[in-house]
Design a protein around this motif. Structure first.
Motif, PDB file in Angstrom:
ATOM      1  N   GLY A  29      20.349  26.007  39.549  1.00 50.57           N
ATOM      2  CA  GLY A  29      21.718  26.228  39.126  1.00 50.57           C
ATOM      3  C   GLY A  29      22.385  27.288  39.968  1.00 50.57           C
ATOM      4  N   GLU A  30      23.716  27.263  39.906  1.00 54.61           N
ATOM      5  CA  GLU A  30      24.531  28.249  40.605  1.00 54.61           C
ATOM      6  C   GLU A  30      25.645  28.682  39.664  1.00 54.61           C
ATOM      7  N   ALA A  31      26.060  29.923  39.797  1.00 53.81           N
ATOM      8  CA  ALA A  31      27.188  30.438  39.028  1.00 53.81           C
ATOM      9  C   ALA A  31      28.036  31.311  39.935  1.00 53.81           C
ATOM     10  N   SER A  32      29.348  31.351  39.654  1.00 51.43           N
ATOM     11  CA  SER A  32      30.260  32.112  40.495  1.00 51.43           C
ATOM     12  C   SER A  32      30.806  33.360  39.812  1.00 51.43           C
ATOM     13  N   ASN A  33      30.389  33.586  38.563  1.00 49.21           N
ATOM     14  CA  ASN A  33      30.788  34.819  37.884  1.00 49.21           C
ATOM     15  C   ASN A  33      29.730  35.186  36.845  1.00 49.21           C
ATOM     16  N   GLY A  34      29.843  36.394  36.320  1.00 48.76           N
ATOM     17  CA  GLY A  34      28.830  36.891  35.402  1.00 48.76           C
ATOM     18  C   GLY A  34      28.728  36.118  34.104  1.00 48.76           C
ATOM     19  N   GLN A  35      29.852  35.658  33.597  1.00 48.35           N
ATOM     20  CA  GLN A  35      29.834  34.885  32.351  1.00 48.35           C
ATOM     21  C   GLN A  35      29.095  33.563  32.539  1.00 48.35           C
ATOM     22  N   GLU A  36      29.357  32.878  33.655  1.00 44.41           N
ATOM     23  CA  GLU A  36      28.631  31.637  33.966  1.00 44.41           C
ATOM     24  C   GLU A  36      27.141  31.917  34.136  1.00 44.41           C
ATOM     25  N   ALA A  37      26.806  33.051  34.720  1.00 44.21           N
ATOM     26  CA  ALA A  37      25.402  33.406  34.938  1.00 44.21           C
ATOM     27  C   ALA A  37      24.656  33.470  33.608  1.00 44.21           C
ATOM     28  N   ILE A  38      25.236  34.121  32.626  1.00 44.86           N
ATOM     29  CA  ILE A  38      24.593  34.252  31.317  1.00 44.86           C
ATOM     30  C   ILE A  38      24.437  32.888  30.659  1.00 44.86           C
ATOM     31  N   SER A  39      25.478  32.092  30.693  1.00 45.19           N
ATOM     32  CA  SER A  39      25.442  30.753  30.110  1.00 45.19           C
ATOM     33  C   SER A  39      24.386  29.879  30.791  1.00 45.19           C
ATOM     34  N   GLN A  40      24.372  29.890  32.118  1.00 45.47           N
ATOM     35  CA  GLN A  40      23.396  29.080  32.857  1.00 45.47           C
ATOM     36  C   GLN A  40      21.976  29.583  32.624  1.00 45.47           C
ATOM     37  N   TYR A  41      21.811  30.894  32.515  1.00 42.88           N
ATOM     38  CA  TYR A  41      20.473  31.427  32.251  1.00 42.88           C
ATOM     39  C   TYR A  41      19.942  30.859  30.938  1.00 42.88           C
ATOM     40  N   ARG A  42      20.766  30.890  29.917  1.00 42.16           N
ATOM     41  CA  ARG A  42      20.355  30.378  28.598  1.00 42.16           C
ATOM     42  C   ARG A  42      20.082  28.879  28.635  1.00 42.16           C
ATOM     43  N   ASP A  43      20.894  28.132  29.376  1.00 45.34           N
ATOM     44  CA  ASP A  43      20.740  26.674  29.439  1.00 45.34           C
ATOM     45  C   ASP A  43      19.557  26.240  30.297  1.00 45.34           C
ATOM     46  N   LEU A  44      19.323  26.933  31.414  1.00 47.49           N
ATOM     47  CA  LEU A  44      18.361  26.466  32.410  1.00 47.49           C
ATOM     48  C   LEU A  44      17.007  27.168  32.370  1.00 47.49           C
ATOM     49  N   ASN A  45      16.958  28.360  31.788  1.00 49.50           N
ATOM     50  CA  ASN A  45      15.714  29.129  31.701  1.00 49.50           C
ATOM     51  C   ASN A  45      15.009  29.235  33.068  1.00 49.50           C
ATOM     52  N   PRO A  46      15.681  29.804  34.067  1.00 53.35           N
ATOM     53  CA  PRO A  46      15.064  29.923  35.398  1.00 53.35           C
ATOM     54  C   PRO A  46      13.928  30.943  35.393  1.00 53.35           C
ATOM     55  N   GLU A  47      13.064  30.809  36.386  1.00 55.35           N
ATOM     56  CA  GLU A  47      11.988  31.779  36.562  1.00 55.35           C
ATOM     57  C   GLU A  47      12.500  33.051  37.248  1.00 55.35           C
ATOM     58  N   LEU A  48      13.599  32.927  37.985  1.00 55.47           N
ATOM     59  CA  LEU A  48      14.169  34.043  38.727  1.00 55.47           C
ATOM     60  C   LEU A  48      15.678  33.860  38.826  1.00 55.47           C
ATOM     61  N   VAL A  49      16.399  34.973  38.760  1.00 59.14           N
ATOM     62  CA  VAL A  49      17.846  34.975  38.983  1.00 59.14           C
ATOM     63  C   VAL A  49      18.119  35.889  40.169  1.00 59.14           C
ATOM     64  N   ILE A  50      18.897  35.400  41.118  1.00 58.33           N
ATOM     65  CA  ILE A  50      19.403  36.240  42.196  1.00 58.33           C
ATOM     66  C   ILE A  50      20.868  36.470  41.866  1.00 58.33           C
ATOM     67  N   LEU A  51      21.225  37.730  41.597  1.00 57.97           N
ATOM     68  CA  LEU A  51      22.490  38.070  40.957  1.00 57.97           C
ATOM     69  C   LEU A  51      23.287  39.080  41.788  1.00 57.97           C
ATOM     70  N   ASP A  52      24.471  38.662  42.209  1.00 49.36           N
ATOM     71  CA  ASP A  52      25.369  39.548  42.953  1.00 49.36           C
ATOM     72  C   ASP A  52      25.898  40.633  42.010  1.00 49.36           C
ATOM     73  N   ILE A  53      26.163  41.805  42.530  1.00 52.29           N
ATOM     74  CA  ILE A  53      26.673  42.894  41.698  1.00 52.29           C
ATOM     75  C   ILE A  53      28.181  42.784  41.480  1.00 52.29           C
ATOM     76  N   THR A  54      28.935  42.531  42.537  1.00 53.25           N
ATOM     77  CA  THR A  54      30.391  42.524  42.436  1.00 53.25           C
ATOM     78  C   THR A  54      30.889  41.099  42.226  1.00 53.25           C
ATOM     79  N   MET A  55      31.317  40.827  40.972  1.00 51.36           N
ATOM     80  CA  MET A  55      31.799  39.487  40.622  1.00 51.36           C
ATOM     81  C   MET A  55      32.930  39.589  39.611  1.00 51.36           C
ATOM     82  N   PRO A  56      33.725  38.516  39.495  1.00 53.96           N
ATOM     83  CA  PRO A  56      34.793  38.504  38.492  1.00 53.96           C
ATOM     84  C   PRO A  56      34.238  38.260  37.079  1.00 53.96           C
ATOM     85  N   ILE A  57      35.061  38.515  36.109  1.00 55.13           N
ATOM     86  CA  ILE A  57      34.825  38.323  34.669  1.00 55.13           C
ATOM     87  C   ILE A  57      33.808  39.319  34.137  1.00 55.13           C
ATOM     88  N   LEU A  58      32.556  39.202  34.531  1.00 54.93           N
ATOM     89  CA  LEU A  58      31.531  40.198  34.208  1.00 54.93           C
ATOM     90  C   LEU A  58      30.840  40.579  35.500  1.00 54.93           C
TER      91      LEU A  58
END
Length: 117
Positions: A29-58
């Protein structure tokens, strides 16, 4: 490894996907903002998240906190173009397992991901 890639730049997401998939990992999965990241994490249950610090929304740091509240054992690698010592320390203090600085170097990305396996 099943990985969620989060960055507001589609160019950076595509670059990370190419490096990771070339090495045999699966970008689930891919996400373009922090809110999508949280939603996708819950939906996809990845083994690892690579997460940018500076993003819109969250921001990445806010998203990191939410992901770790949801799953205290989540593995998250933070990334940023800033690379400032204070940001790295803050990310680790909040629970990130590592930090990658942009511009990315393929070997460094793969070294950090290998530490998470």
């Amino acid at each position: 490894m099943r990985i969620l890639v989060v960055d507001d730049s589609s160019f950076m997401r595509n670059m990370l996907r190419a490096v990771l998939e070339k090495a045999g990992h699966h970008v689930i999965g891919e996400a373009s903002n922090g809110q999508e990241a949280i939603s996708q994490y819950r939906d996809l249950n990845p083994e690892l998240v690579i997460l940018d610090i500076t993003m819109p929304i969250l921001s990445g740091l806010e998203s990191l906190k939410e992901i770790l509240n949801y799953n205290a054992h989540a593995k998250v690698l933070m990334c940023s173009a800033m690379g400032q010592k204070a940001i790295i320390e803050e990310s680790i203090r909040y629970g990130a397992k590592g930090f990658i600085t942009k511009p990315f170097k393929e070997a460094l990305i793969l070294d950090e991901v290998a530490k998470m396996c």
